[in-house]
Design an enzyme around this catalytic site. Structure first.
Site, PDB file in Angstrom:
ATOM      1  N   ARG A 131      34.417  -1.818  32.228  1.00  4.93           N
ATOM      2  CA  ARG A 131      33.315  -0.842  31.690  1.00  4.93           C
ATOM      3  C   ARG A 131      32.514  -0.841  32.626  1.00  4.93           C
ATOM      4  O   ARG A 131      32.389  -1.715  33.823  1.00  4.93           O
ATOM      5  CB  ARG A 131      32.458  -1.750  30.610  1.00  4.93           C
ATOM      6  CG  ARG A 131      31.215  -1.819  29.900  1.00  4.93           C
ATOM      7  CD  ARG A 131      30.023  -3.117  29.804  1.00  4.93           C
ATOM      8  NE  ARG A 131      29.326  -3.902  29.855  1.00  4.93           N
ATOM      9  CZ  ARG A 131      29.515  -4.465  31.290  1.00  4.93           C
ATOM     10  NH1 ARG A 131      29.458  -5.371  29.234  1.00  4.93           N
ATOM     11  NH2 ARG A 131      28.486  -5.439  31.870  1.00  4.93           N
ATOM     12  N   GLU A 191      31.520 -12.508  39.446  1.00  8.53           N
ATOM     13  CA  GLU A 191      31.361 -11.323  38.455  1.00  8.53           C
ATOM     14  C   GLU A 191      30.469 -11.928  37.559  1.00  8.53           C
ATOM     15  O   GLU A 191      30.434 -13.480  37.470  1.00  8.53           O
ATOM     16  CB  GLU A 191      32.657 -10.972  37.683  1.00  8.53           C
ATOM     17  CG  GLU A 191      33.466 -10.563  38.374  1.00  8.53           C
ATOM     18  CD  GLU A 191      32.835  -8.677  38.900  1.00  8.53           C
ATOM     19  OE1 GLU A 191      32.111  -8.594  37.549  1.00  8.53           O
ATOM     20  OE2 GLU A 191      33.269  -8.381  40.190  1.00  8.53           O
ATOM     21  N   ARG A 199      21.608  -2.825  27.279  1.00  8.66           N
ATOM     22  CA  ARG A 199      20.899  -3.754  28.055  1.00  8.66           C
ATOM     23  C   ARG A 199      19.785  -3.154  27.822  1.00  8.66           C
ATOM     24  O   ARG A 199      19.840  -2.855  29.251  1.00  8.66           O
ATOM     25  CB  ARG A 199      22.275  -4.543  28.309  1.00  8.66           C
ATOM     26  CG  ARG A 199      22.945  -5.211  27.809  1.00  8.66           C
ATOM     27  CD  ARG A 199      24.331  -6.036  28.758  1.00  8.66           C
ATOM     28  NE  ARG A 199      24.172  -5.099  29.481  1.00  8.66           N
ATOM     29  CZ  ARG A 199      25.484  -5.703  30.804  1.00  8.66           C
ATOM     30  NH1 ARG A 199      25.361  -7.530  30.941  1.00  8.66           N
ATOM     31  NH2 ARG A 199      25.292  -4.890  31.984  1.00  8.66           N
TER      32      ARG A 199
END
Ligand code: ADP
Ligand code: MG
Length: 541
Positions: free
Chosen positions: A137, A424, A517
């Protein structure tokens, strides 16, 4: 064509309209598996094996406006990014230099160093599975630069790229609300033509199914490695159902702790099997593909034996999504290294078939890829660069030895930078004004673990309607004073998904969908599961 006025977004709604849209969104989400598990009640912070309840994911009521040209540009670049990161993962020497524990960031960052050393040992014994699978992504935000909006990459994810299936459902929810209410004709932009299709579930499952097929044992299963406290399970389950229903492939879900008991390797073939003692699961399963939705963060490894389990999986014949080199390729340090002169261009060239027998020359795309990058700098060596980056302040003197340690950065202001470590999952970055004090406290030997990146300055004055499941679900303890739906000034982040199966011959890859988002501007970070930020979709403008 008149340019879109972001500051006038969203359209005005009456309280009655707002309530009707909130009802429509909430019931659609609950009806269509746009769900999370609620925060765990148990003190162990582990979700119960059999859930008794679910809540809808945080969602936006009206999709976020995004310029059509930049959306299409991100979509068009995804295949180039898929191939680029496949090639990075295949370049052992580059990864050793950038991420390794002898020369690279693994010296300063223990987690990266441990993963790299595990990979190195496996390499020395011979890798039995040449193929790697990436479900990627690439995340972007809009950067408001000199009167125009530019598409800028936030980061590229090579492990546990989440929210594919849920974002497909968020887009479907907005289409449904449009069909049922026309959004009360409050904006001429809210039309079906401006709501792009999103089919991430089938695309991501296709990537996993291609790996399964390449492994070549029809009855083998795909292993999902999951976290014990995972709340975002439905996002993962949708992939599992798609694999079974469309591809007739079974999935086994296991945590790293489960696998310490259940996983074994055949000593001669390195075939991975999972044994689960249960009346309905009588025999061990051979595993074709390992999909990691865990093991991307140090807290997934509470003791050294967890690394043993991770490395056992890596040694196996199963195709890893991602392999350790592909996980390392997603490091923030790699993103920074790619920006250095000539590095990207080398990866995009076909280099006498270094990247496989049918490698394409993609150098024509180098300028477009570079145009999506903000400035990035290493913190460790090039003090001239980082001082320039830290708000373009003049570098005092030439020498670096004449400033007392611990005060070198105290005079610097850094309103336009973010510092990122090799991590992450959100919550790890240091932003803007917090940087100088942070750098002063950072031991010199840890500096190499970080990169500095210019802040993307998103267009201001855009608002949105953010809906949470229930006041208590946001994790804060404001009780009944929190509203279910809030209107707030927001920042949206667009991500494009892609897969790549590679390691022999051609890279097999495809762009497979997107997510948006949206978060309130008062928070720097975008972790949907962590804070109050929501799953969204786009209205193209
Ligand atoms: P992680 O791997 O932890 O998700 P990211 O690089 O995606 O790390 O950073 C987390 C969040 O921080 C992003 O989702 C974004 O909201 C914000 N962020 C990161 N880099 C930038 C940047 N250069 N400019 C503005 N915001 C950023
Ligand atoms: Mg991120």
């Amino acid at each position: 064509m008149a340019s879109f006025n972001f500051a006038a977004w969203p359209p005005q709604l009456t309280p009655e309209q707002l309530e009707a849209l909130t009802l429509a969104a909430t019931t659609y989400a609950l009806s269509h598996g746009l769900l999370y598990l609620p925060p765990s009640q148990s003190s162990s912070n582990t979700q119960p094996r059999i859930p008794t309840t679910a809540i809808h994911a945080p969602i936006s009521l009206i999709p976020a406006p995004f310029p059509r040209a930049q959306f299409q540009a991100a979509r068009g670049l995804q295949s180039v990014y898929n191939v680029l990161y496949a090639r990075v993962a295949m370049d052992t020497q580059f990864l050793d230099t950038v991420m390794g524990a002898e020369e690279g960031v693994g010296k300063a960052d223990q987690f990266t160093g441990t993963l790299w050393r595990g990979w190195k040992k496996i390499r020395e014994h011979g890798v039995v599975q040449p193929l790697h699978l990436g479900l990627f992504r690439s995340d972007y935000m809009l950067h408001a630069a000199e009167d125009r909006l530019a598409l800028k990459q936030v980061e590229f994810n090579t492990i546990s790229s989440s929210f594919g299936p849920l974002s497909e459902r968020a887009a479907a929810m907005h289409r449904n609300i449009l069909a049922s209410t026309s959004y009360f004709s409050t904006s001429p932009h809210l039309t079906a033509d401006n709501f792009p299709e999103n089919n991430t579930t089938s695309g991501l499952a296709e990537g996993l199914a291609k790996a399964h097929e390449a492994y070549g044992v029809r009855d083998a299963r795909i292993l999902f490695v999951v976290q014990p406290n995972e709340r975002n399970v439905f996002d993962q389950r949708w992939l599992e159902y798609e694999l079974l229903e469309k591809h007739q492939i079974h999935v086994v879900r296991q945590t790293l702790a489960d696998l310490a008991v259940s996983a074994s390797l055949d000593p001669s073939t390195q075939v991975l099997t999972i044994t689960i003692p249960s009346p309905t699961n009588p025999s061990p399963y051979e595993i074709s593909t390992i999909y990691f939705r865990a093991s991307y963060t140090p807290s997934d490894f509470p003791s050294p034996s967890y690394y043993d389990t991770r490395f056992l999986l890596e040694r196996s014949r199963a195709i890893k999504c991602p392999s350790l080199p592909l996980q390392l390729a997603g490091g923030k340090k790699v993103q920074e290294a790619l920006t250095r002169p000539g590095v990207l261009e080398r990866f995009l060239s076909n280099e006498g078939a270094t990247w496989g027998t049918h490698a394409l020359d993609l150098t024509a795309h180098a300028a477009d890829i570079r145009a999506t990058w903000m400035g990035m700098w290493a913190l460790d060596s090039e003090d001239v660069d980082i001082a320039a980056a830290l708000d373009h302040l003049p570098v005092s003197g030439q020498g670096q030895g004449n400033v007392p340690p611990g005060t070198r950065f105290a005079h610097l202001k850094a309103p336009s930078l973010v510092l990122k470590p090799q991590r992450e999952g959100g919550g790890n970055n240091v932003y803007r004004e917090a940087i100088p004090a942070f750098l002063d406290a950072l031991p010199a030997e840890e500096r190499e673990a970080w990169i500095a990146m210019e802040m993307i300055e998103t267009p201001r004055g855009i608002s949105g309607y953010l809906v949470r499941a229930s006041p208590s679900s946001s994790g804060t303890d404001n009780g009944s004073t929190e509203k279910k739906v809030v209107r707030a000034e927001v920042i949206s982040e667009l991500g494009f998904f892609g897969y790549a199966l590679f390691g022999e011959g051609e890279v097999v890859e495809r762009e497979v969908g997107w997510l948006v988002r949206t978060k309130g501007t008062e928070s720097n970070e975008g972790g949907v599961a962590a804070g109050f930020s929501v799953l969204d979709s786009v209205v193209l403008v």
